[in-house]
Design a protein around this motif. Structure first.
Motif, PDB file in Angstrom:
ATOM      1  N   ARG A 138      18.260  24.237  38.012  1.00 15.66           N
ATOM      2  CA  ARG A 138      19.603  24.812  38.146  1.00 15.66           C
ATOM      3  C   ARG A 138      19.654  25.571  39.461  1.00 15.66           C
ATOM      4  O   ARG A 138      18.705  26.246  39.841  1.00 15.66           O
TER       5      ARG A 138
ATOM      6  N   GLN B  47      27.570  20.315  37.526  1.00 11.74           N
ATOM      7  CA  GLN B  47      26.938  21.063  36.434  1.00 11.74           C
ATOM      8  C   GLN B  47      25.924  22.088  36.948  1.00 11.74           C
ATOM      9  O   GLN B  47      25.287  22.786  36.164  1.00 11.74           O
ATOM     10  N   GLY B  48      25.758  22.175  38.278  1.00  7.55           N
ATOM     11  CA  GLY B  48      24.849  23.156  38.856  1.00  7.55           C
ATOM     12  C   GLY B  48      23.402  22.730  38.910  1.00  7.55           C
ATOM     13  O   GLY B  48      22.513  23.555  39.105  1.00  7.55           O
ATOM     14  N   ILE B  49      23.132  21.435  38.785  1.00 12.91           N
ATOM     15  CA  ILE B  49      21.767  20.915  38.824  1.00 12.91           C
ATOM     16  C   ILE B  49      21.486  20.322  40.204  1.00 12.91           C
ATOM     17  O   ILE B  49      22.286  19.546  40.727  1.00 12.91           O
TER      18      ILE B  49
END
Length: 165
Positions: free
Chosen positions: A39, A150-152
């Motif tokens: 993340r 999604q912040g990955i």
């Protein structure tokens, strides 16, 4: 005799300068704090885009986000930023796409003239310290992180790279 000494001194000085420019590794123990699949760290920074100021925050990702870390004095950064700028111009109108270049320890007084000289349009954040960079790694620039909505982190490019890879 002095000519010989000066010649050796200048040769040694030139070699040291070349090593300093080509080696952007500040230490031998590079700590990678963010890798593919992780993340993205939470941070918020002020951004300059088209001469106006706004805020960028990883808490509001909407699509692919590209985070670039650089220094204006770095030869690899000087070579890669125009390529990244072309990538930005190619994708900037896509829904949710964001790109931000974050300086590592250089303020607005250094970054703004560099941006103008190179004709860069990537939104940037001039950071006088290393606090944002240190969330990602301990050394080596340039660094580019591709982050999903999604912040990955989906891709990481470090140092010498081709944007089209």
């Amino acid at each position: 005799m002095y000519t010989k000494i000066y010649s050796r001194f200048y040769f040694l000085l030139l070699c040291l300068m070349m090593m300093g420019c080509s080696s952007i590794h500040e230490d031998d123990d590079v700590v990678e704090r963010v890798k593919v699949g992780d993340r993205v760290p939470a941070f918020t920074v002020d951004v300059v885009k088209d001469g106006s100021h706004s805020t960028f925050s990883t808490s509001s990702l909407a699509g692919e986000t590209v985070i670039v870390f650089f220094n204006t004095w770095c030869p690899d950064c000087q070579r890669e930023l125009p390529e990244l700028n072309a990538y930005y111009l190619q994708h900037k109108d896509e829904a949710g796409f964001q790109m931000i270049a974050i300086s590592r320890g250089e303020g607005e007084d250094v970054v703004a003239p560099f941006w103008e000289e190179y004709g860069l349009q990537i939104p940037y954040s001039a950071q006088e310290d290393r606090s944002v960079f240190d969330l990602f790694a301990s050394s080596i620039i340039p660094r580019v992180y591709f982050v999903s909505a999604q912040g990955i982190v989906t891709r990481v490019l470090i140092e010498n790279f081709e944007v089209g890879e």
